[in-house]
Scaffold this motif. Structure first.
Motif, mmCIF file in Angstrom:
data_model
loop_
_atom_site.group_PDB
_atom_site.id
_atom_site.type_symbol
_atom_site.label_atom_id
_atom_site.label_comp_id
_atom_site.label_asym_id
_atom_site.label_seq_id
_atom_site.Cartn_x
_atom_site.Cartn_y
_atom_site.Cartn_z
ATOM 1 N N PRO A 109 0.801 -1.233 0.000
ATOM 2 C CA PRO A 109 0.000 0.000 0.000
ATOM 3 C C PRO A 109 0.831 1.279 0.000
ATOM 4 N N SER A 110 1.923 1.320 0.768
ATOM 5 C CA SER A 110 2.702 2.556 0.906
ATOM 6 C C SER A 110 3.400 2.935 -0.387
ATOM 7 N N LEU A 111 4.178 2.014 -0.943
ATOM 8 C CA LEU A 111 4.903 2.313 -2.175
ATOM 9 C C LEU A 111 3.942 2.548 -3.330
ATOM 10 N N SER A 112 2.836 1.809 -3.354
ATOM 11 C CA SER A 112 1.823 2.020 -4.392
ATOM 12 C C SER A 112 1.334 3.462 -4.368
ATOM 13 N N ALA A 113 1.092 3.976 -3.161
ATOM 14 C CA ALA A 113 0.615 5.349 -3.014
ATOM 15 C C ALA A 113 1.667 6.357 -3.456
ATOM 16 N N VAL A 114 2.937 6.094 -3.116
ATOM 17 C CA VAL A 114 4.021 7.007 -3.495
ATOM 18 C C VAL A 114 4.058 7.186 -5.005
ATOM 19 N N LEU A 115 4.078 6.070 -5.737
ATOM 20 C CA LEU A 115 4.235 6.137 -7.185
ATOM 21 C C LEU A 115 2.925 6.457 -7.900
ATOM 22 N N LEU A 116 1.783 6.103 -7.280
ATOM 23 C CA LEU A 116 0.496 6.482 -7.866
ATOM 24 C C LEU A 116 0.385 8.000 -7.959
ATOM 25 N N TYR A 117 0.899 8.670 -6.928
ATOM 26 C CA TYR A 117 0.753 10.135 -6.904
ATOM 27 C C TYR A 117 1.948 10.865 -7.519
ATOM 28 N N THR A 118 2.588 10.160 -8.487
ATOM 29 C CA THR A 118 3.349 10.894 -9.497
ATOM 30 C C THR A 118 2.344 11.477 -10.493
ATOM 31 N N ALA A 119 1.083 11.049 -10.355
ATOM 32 C CA ALA A 119 0.021 11.447 -11.291
ATOM 33 C C ALA A 119 -0.104 12.960 -11.493
ATOM 34 N N PRO A 120 -0.065 13.806 -10.426
ATOM 35 C CA PRO A 120 -0.198 15.242 -10.678
ATOM 36 C C PRO A 120 0.828 15.785 -11.668
ATOM 37 N N LEU A 121 2.044 15.253 -11.645
ATOM 38 C CA LEU A 121 3.065 15.698 -12.598
ATOM 39 C C LEU A 121 2.690 15.278 -14.019
ATOM 40 N N TRP A 122 2.210 14.041 -14.182
ATOM 41 C CA TRP A 122 1.820 13.579 -15.513
ATOM 42 C C TRP A 122 0.565 14.297 -15.995
ATOM 43 N N VAL A 123 -0.356 14.594 -15.068
ATOM 44 C CA VAL A 123 -1.583 15.301 -15.445
ATOM 45 C C VAL A 123 -1.252 16.671 -16.030
ATOM 46 N N SER A 124 -0.260 17.341 -15.433
ATOM 47 C CA SER A 124 0.121 18.668 -15.924
ATOM 48 C C SER A 124 0.605 18.598 -17.372
ATOM 49 N N LEU A 158 9.926 5.530 2.834
ATOM 50 C CA LEU A 158 11.333 5.452 3.240
ATOM 51 C C LEU A 158 11.954 4.077 2.950
ATOM 52 N N GLY A 159 12.063 3.767 1.677
ATOM 53 C CA GLY A 159 12.682 2.519 1.264
ATOM 54 C C GLY A 159 13.164 2.623 -0.167
ATOM 55 N N VAL A 160 13.820 1.591 -0.648
ATOM 56 C CA VAL A 160 14.313 1.574 -2.023
ATOM 57 C C VAL A 160 13.577 0.475 -2.786
ATOM 58 N N PRO A 161 12.732 0.843 -3.753
ATOM 59 C CA PRO A 161 11.966 -0.176 -4.485
ATOM 60 C C PRO A 161 12.844 -0.936 -5.473
ATOM 61 N N THR A 162 12.414 -2.146 -5.805
ATOM 62 C CA THR A 162 13.071 -2.896 -6.876
ATOM 63 C C THR A 162 12.661 -2.276 -8.210
ATOM 64 N N LEU A 163 13.321 -2.672 -9.289
ATOM 65 C CA LEU A 163 12.991 -2.140 -10.613
ATOM 66 C C LEU A 163 11.560 -2.501 -10.992
ATOM 67 N N GLN A 164 11.147 -3.738 -10.677
ATOM 68 C CA GLN A 164 9.776 -4.153 -10.979
ATOM 69 C C GLN A 164 8.766 -3.312 -10.216
ATOM 70 N N GLN A 165 9.011 -3.105 -8.927
ATOM 71 C CA GLN A 165 8.107 -2.297 -8.114
ATOM 72 C C GLN A 165 8.024 -0.871 -8.641
ATOM 73 N N PHE A 166 9.163 -0.321 -9.005
ATOM 74 C CA PHE A 166 9.202 1.056 -9.506
ATOM 75 C C PHE A 166 8.427 1.188 -10.817
ATOM 76 N N LEU A 167 8.650 0.256 -11.745
ATOM 77 C CA LEU A 167 7.989 0.351 -13.044
ATOM 78 C C LEU A 167 6.479 0.140 -12.937
ATOM 79 N N LEU A 168 6.059 -0.802 -12.085
ATOM 80 C CA LEU A 168 4.628 -1.026 -11.889
ATOM 81 C C LEU A 168 3.966 0.197 -11.252
ATOM 82 N N GLY A 169 4.613 0.744 -10.212
ATOM 83 C CA GLY A 169 4.069 1.928 -9.554
ATOM 84 C C GLY A 169 4.002 3.110 -10.488
ATOM 85 N N LEU A 170 5.035 3.270 -11.305
ATOM 86 C CA LEU A 170 5.057 4.358 -12.280
ATOM 87 C C LEU A 170 3.946 4.190 -13.308
#
Length: 267
Positions: A84-99, A130-142
């Protein structure tokens, strides 16, 4: 007018803040994530069918269904892998993409204040994680953040084309079914119960508030204010599971709240 828009968006964030808790609960009962998505679309179509006054069928409404299903499937697949935490972090890159998306789709320009607010939200969420995601986690969240931004920006386009809030909700529900159906594998009661919950409390009710609020503000402000979603998730977890904030979650929450306050004041 502005204030009521912000209240609508906050209400949408509250209902969406229950998604992680509900999905995890039904997942532990044996629910299938992808079947939850198709059940969500089916039941939200049924509910909104009784409310919508006109059914619009064109390339834009079908496109809305495709974008919606892409986000639903990506996000619900990401939650068990990222948490849930990391999902939320990368989900809310959304405002930048929305712009970016909204500028090309509807010519909405991002102000410096909105960009700063978007960056502050990411900082606040990352401090909470406060952690370092794996490449898979980062790409999925992004991918979740990008598809969520696509849904927001495309729905704004439909508003500009004169579609009502309920017409958009019905379109995204109905036309997401054929795109989601091939991914459904297991049909069981937990998946059906999850679908009913997600249809009412994660789709019909919150998207009504979200679209009404976005109509009174803009797509970038809407995506920033709904970043309250993970804050509400934490509050609900405290109430339901007696889980209290640690120092990092407290700092992150304060930064998010301040960034949203900054966005509202500079709107």
């Amino acid at each position: 007018m502005r204030t009521s828009g912000h209240v609508d968006l906050t209400l949408a964030a509250f209902f969406w803040g229950t998604i992680g808790i509900a999905v995890n609960y039904f997942y532990l009962l044996g629910g299938s994530p992808f079947t939850m998505v198709i059940m969500r679309s089916i039941f939200s179509t049924i509910v909104s069918l009784f409310i919508v006054k006109k059914i619009v069928v064109n390339k834009y409404t079908i496109g809305m269904g495709f974008v919606s299903s892409l986000f639903y499937l990506t996000y619900i697949y990401t939650i068990p892998i990222d948490g849930p935490s990391l999902s939320a972090v990368l989900l809310y890159t959304a405002p930048l993409w929305v712009s970016i998306f909204s500028y090309f789709l509807v010519k909405e320009k991002a102000t410096l204040g909105k960009i700063i607010s978007s960056l502050m939200i990411l900082i606040g969420l990352y401090i909470m994680y406060l952690g370092v995601p794996t490449l898979q986690q980062f790409l999925l969240g992004l991918a979740s953040g990008l598809t969520y931004a696509g849904l927001i920006s495309f729905s704004r386009l439909l508003q500009r084309k004169g579609m009502s809030d309920w017409e958009i909700i019905f379109s995204q529900s109905l036309w997401s079914i054929p795109f989601s159906l091939p991914f459904a594998r297991v049909l069981n009661l937990p998946s059906v119960y999850a679908g009913i919950y997600l249809a009412i409390f994660a789709t019909v009710i919150p998207y009504f508030f979200f679209y009404r609020g976005m109509k009174k503000t803009d797509s970038i402000t809407a995506s920033i204010i709904t970043a309250l979603e993970p804050v509400f998730t934490i509050i609900l977890s405290m109430i339901i599971f007696r889980e209290f904030l640690n120092i990092y979650e407290t700092i992150g929450t304060i930064i998010i709240l301040f960034s949203i306050f900054l966005s509202v004041k500079m709107h």
